[in-house]
Design a protein around this motif. Structure first.
Motif, PDB file in Angstrom:
ATOM      1  N   GLU A   1       0.840  -1.200   0.000  1.00  0.00           N
ATOM      2  CA  GLU A   1       0.000   0.000   0.000  1.00  0.00           C
ATOM      3  C   GLU A   1       0.877   1.252   0.000  1.00  0.00           C
ATOM      4  O   GLU A   1       0.633   2.201  -0.749  1.00  0.00           O
ATOM      5  CB  GLU A   1      -0.907  -0.008   1.236  1.00  0.00           C
ATOM      6  CG  GLU A   1      -1.851   1.167   1.305  1.00  0.00           C
ATOM      7  CD  GLU A   1      -2.738   1.127   2.537  1.00  0.00           C
ATOM      8  OE1 GLU A   1      -3.324   2.178   2.859  1.00  0.00           O
ATOM      9  OE2 GLU A   1      -2.847   0.061   3.186  1.00  0.00           O
TER      10      GLU A   1
ATOM     11  N   GLU B   1       1.060   4.121  -2.977  1.00  0.00           N
ATOM     12  CA  GLU B   1       0.807   5.526  -2.687  1.00  0.00           C
ATOM     13  C   GLU B   1       2.009   6.384  -3.104  1.00  0.00           C
ATOM     14  O   GLU B   1       1.841   7.454  -3.683  1.00  0.00           O
ATOM     15  CB  GLU B   1       0.528   5.727  -1.196  1.00  0.00           C
ATOM     16  CG  GLU B   1      -0.835   5.246  -0.759  1.00  0.00           C
ATOM     17  CD  GLU B   1      -1.035   5.343   0.745  1.00  0.00           C
ATOM     18  OE1 GLU B   1      -0.116   5.833   1.464  1.00  0.00           O
ATOM     19  OE2 GLU B   1      -2.096   4.929   1.221  1.00  0.00           O
TER      20      GLU B   1
ATOM     21  N   GLU C   1       2.044   9.308  -5.910  1.00  0.00           N
ATOM     22  CA  GLU C   1       2.490  10.662  -5.585  1.00  0.00           C
ATOM     23  C   GLU C   1       3.610  11.123  -6.518  1.00  0.00           C
ATOM     24  O   GLU C   1       3.650  12.284  -6.915  1.00  0.00           O
ATOM     25  CB  GLU C   1       2.973  10.733  -4.135  1.00  0.00           C
ATOM     26  CG  GLU C   1       1.855  10.698  -3.129  1.00  0.00           C
ATOM     27  CD  GLU C   1       2.382  10.657  -1.698  1.00  0.00           C
ATOM     28  OE1 GLU C   1       3.613  10.820  -1.490  1.00  0.00           O
ATOM     29  OE2 GLU C   1       1.568  10.435  -0.796  1.00  0.00           O
TER      30      GLU C   1
END
Length: 125
Positions: free
Chosen positions: A114, A118, A122
């Motif tokens: 996870e 992420e 980003e």
């Protein structure tokens, strides 16, 4: 010095002695964690852990095919993972099946995945 390097370091050397003392007193022993992260830092073992997380249980031969490697190589990595407490095995006739040791290992992997997704999302922005 480039601006990015200057932004990574304090421009003056100082510290909060009370904060440092408090943190040092509460800092857990990290040595027992090293083997776990060392094992998962190896790309082959990380791939094995992800495969075991995906399917739950695989025999050594299946792991070898997933990795596109020899049974001996897969067995070596699986045995190391077992010795480090990341995997467990059971023998059924002439086959040996491996799975992740427990829910903690699954959680470590799930959180890491996870986080990576992420971070990747980003960095694309």
């Amino acid at each position: 010095m480039s601006s990015s390097k200057r932004d990574d370091v304090c421009e003056v050397f100082c510290h909060d002695p009370e904060k440092v003392r408090r943190i040092k007193e509460r800092l857990p022993e990290t040595e027992p964690l090293v083997p776990v992260f060392k094992a998962l830092a190896d790309p082959t073992r990380l791939k094995i852990a992800c495969a075991l997380m995906e399917d739950g249980e695989l025999c050594v031969c299946d792991v070898a095919h997933v990795l596109e490697t020899t049974v001996a190589s897969a067995s070596h990595h699986l045995r190391l993972m077992k010795n480090l407490g990341l995997a467990k095995s059971r023998k059924e006739g002439k086959l040996v099946f491996y799975s992740l040791k427990d829910e903690h290992v699954r959680q470590i992997l799930a959180i890491a995945m996870e986080h990576a997704m992420e971070h990747d999302a980003e960095s694309r922005r």
